[in-house]
Design a protein around this motif. Structure first.
Motif, PDB file in Angstrom:
ATOM      1  N   MET A 133      22.615 -17.546  30.639  1.00 43.11           N
ATOM      2  CA  MET A 133      21.443 -17.588  29.762  1.00 43.11           C
ATOM      3  C   MET A 133      20.196 -17.635  30.622  1.00 43.11           C
ATOM      4  N   SER A 134      19.271 -16.714  30.345  1.00 45.84           N
ATOM      5  CA  SER A 134      18.065 -16.601  31.155  1.00 45.84           C
ATOM      6  C   SER A 134      16.822 -16.872  30.315  1.00 45.84           C
ATOM      7  N   PHE A 135      15.990 -17.741  30.859  1.00 48.64           N
ATOM      8  CA  PHE A 135      14.726 -18.089  30.221  1.00 48.64           C
ATOM      9  C   PHE A 135      13.631 -18.025  31.277  1.00 48.64           C
ATOM     10  N   ALA A 136      12.414 -18.223  30.862  1.00 54.23           N
ATOM     11  CA  ALA A 136      11.290 -18.165  31.804  1.00 54.23           C
ATOM     12  C   ALA A 136      11.466 -19.224  32.889  1.00 54.23           C
ATOM     13  N   GLY A 137      11.770 -18.771  34.108  1.00 59.73           N
ATOM     14  CA  GLY A 137      11.928 -19.689  35.231  1.00 59.73           C
ATOM     15  C   GLY A 137      13.211 -20.480  35.240  1.00 59.73           C
ATOM     16  N   LEU A 138      14.140 -20.188  34.326  1.00 63.05           N
ATOM     17  CA  LEU A 138      15.360 -20.976  34.218  1.00 63.05           C
ATOM     18  C   LEU A 138      16.557 -20.076  33.951  1.00 63.05           C
ATOM     19  N   VAL A 139      17.608 -20.222  34.751  1.00 64.09           N
ATOM     20  CA  VAL A 139      18.853 -19.480  34.555  1.00 64.09           C
ATOM     21  C   VAL A 139      19.995 -20.480  34.495  1.00 64.09           C
ATOM     22  N   ILE A 140      20.817 -20.383  33.438  1.00 67.95           N
ATOM     23  CA  ILE A 140      21.968 -21.265  33.251  1.00 67.95           C
ATOM     24  C   ILE A 140      23.224 -20.410  33.299  1.00 67.95           C
ATOM     25  N   ASP A 141      24.071 -20.658  34.283  1.00 68.67           N
ATOM     26  CA  ASP A 141      25.329 -19.923  34.428  1.00 68.67           C
ATOM     27  C   ASP A 141      26.451 -20.853  34.005  1.00 68.67           C
ATOM     28  N   SER A 142      26.946 -20.665  32.776  1.00 73.05           N
ATOM     29  CA  SER A 142      27.967 -21.558  32.242  1.00 73.05           C
ATOM     30  C   SER A 142      29.310 -21.391  32.942  1.00 73.05           C
ATOM     31  N   ALA A 143      29.633 -20.172  33.338  1.00 72.50           N
ATOM     32  CA  ALA A 143      30.926 -19.935  33.989  1.00 72.50           C
ATOM     33  C   ALA A 143      31.004 -20.675  35.321  1.00 72.50           C
ATOM     34  N   ARG A 144      29.922 -20.647  36.080  1.00 72.14           N
ATOM     35  CA  ARG A 144      29.888 -21.326  37.376  1.00 72.14           C
ATOM     36  C   ARG A 144      29.342 -22.750  37.278  1.00 72.14           C
ATOM     37  N   ARG A 145      28.858 -23.117  36.093  1.00 71.90           N
ATOM     38  CA  ARG A 145      28.234 -24.420  35.879  1.00 71.90           C
ATOM     39  C   ARG A 145      27.114 -24.648  36.880  1.00 71.90           C
ATOM     40  N   GLU A 146      26.233 -23.657  36.951  1.00 67.60           N
ATOM     41  CA  GLU A 146      25.095 -23.699  37.871  1.00 67.60           C
ATOM     42  C   GLU A 146      23.798 -23.481  37.103  1.00 67.60           C
ATOM     43  N   VAL A 147      22.748 -24.125  37.573  1.00 66.58           N
ATOM     44  CA  VAL A 147      21.417 -23.969  36.984  1.00 66.58           C
ATOM     45  C   VAL A 147      20.423 -23.709  38.107  1.00 66.58           C
ATOM     46  N   ARG A 148      19.515 -22.758  37.851  1.00 67.90           N
ATOM     47  CA  ARG A 148      18.458 -22.475  38.823  1.00 67.90           C
ATOM     48  C   ARG A 148      17.120 -22.547  38.112  1.00 67.90           C
ATOM     49  N   ARG A 149      16.166 -23.223  38.734  1.00 63.06           N
ATOM     50  CA  ARG A 149      14.805 -23.321  38.212  1.00 63.06           C
ATOM     51  C   ARG A 149      13.870 -22.674  39.222  1.00 63.06           C
TER      52      ARG A 149
END
Length: 232
Positions: A133-149
């Protein structure tokens, strides 16, 4: 399927014995530690699925054990706290406990709470249709359980990640605390719904989200929370 492993950490042998007998009767594999040093040594040798951790212990107390655990482990933790020690509960949640039980307690309640916390391993928030899931400045990768800001990795606990996914899967939807408890902690969770507030606060801190001017998770006063990040 192997039995779930539970480590009981309490300086009172009577409490350890009662909780061990009830958990063993329900099919759990149980080990014990009589103090914080012993608990940390056991965690170095092998990680259980869940730790029941008394706060008030001689030597290294439960909160310090939890702090050290969280430096290397994301194991589920249920704190045992004295009835009057409200501050211990809030501090424990803020540094990574998943739940707490107040003494005196029913052993059957302990079993129920252990099952509810461990169930989160199987009943994670629904994310199969939203692996990334991609949002402004935020990516949530549920498969890898990773978040990037803003391109940088964000270190979240398992519970904080599940909360974020639960909210982000339905942007704009307002969730009550009880709905979040049911979705993330489990429908049979019977603890205090203030645990949601503490973990939302931790989540915001990790994401660098300002509660007074939120760009990711907003408070809906008197109701609960909603995800407000703009789509990418």
């Amino acid at each position: 399927m192997r039995a779930s492993r539970v480590l009981i950490v309490d300086d009172e042998a009577t409490i350890r014995d009662i909780v061990r007998r009830y958990l063993t009767a329900e099919g759990f594999e149980v080990t014990e530690a009589a103090d914080g040093d012993d608990a940390l040594r056991q965690l170095e040798r092998g990680c259980p699925d869940l730790v029941i951790l008394d706060v008030m212990m001689p030597g290294i107390d439960g909160l310090e054990v939890l702090r050290r655990m969280r430096a290397t482990s994301d194991v589920f933790v249920i704190l045992l706290t004295a009835k009057a020690e409200e501050l211990d509960k809030l501090v424990g949640l803020s540094i990574g406990a998943d739940d707490y039980i107040t003494k005196p307690f029913s052993p059957r309640e302990v079993v129920a709470r252990v099952r509810a916390v461990l169930r989160r391993q199987r009943d994670a928030p629904p994310s199969n249709h939203h692996e990334t899931m991609s949002f402004a400045g935020l990516v949530i990768d549920s498969a890898r359980r990773e978040v990037r800001r803003d391109g940088e990795a964000v270190d979240l606990t398992a519970l904080e990640f599940d909360l974020l996914v639960a909210l982000a899967t339905s942007p704009g939807r307002v969730y009550t605390r009880r709905q979040l408890l049911e979705q993330v902690w489990g429908w049979d969770y019977v603890g205090d719904d203030r645990v949601v507030d503490v973990h939302i606060r931790n989540l915001r801190r990790a994401l660098g989200d300002d509660a007074s001017a939120p760009s990711i998770v907003a408070t809906v006063r008197g109701v609960g929370y909603k995800f407000v990040a703009a789509p990418a």
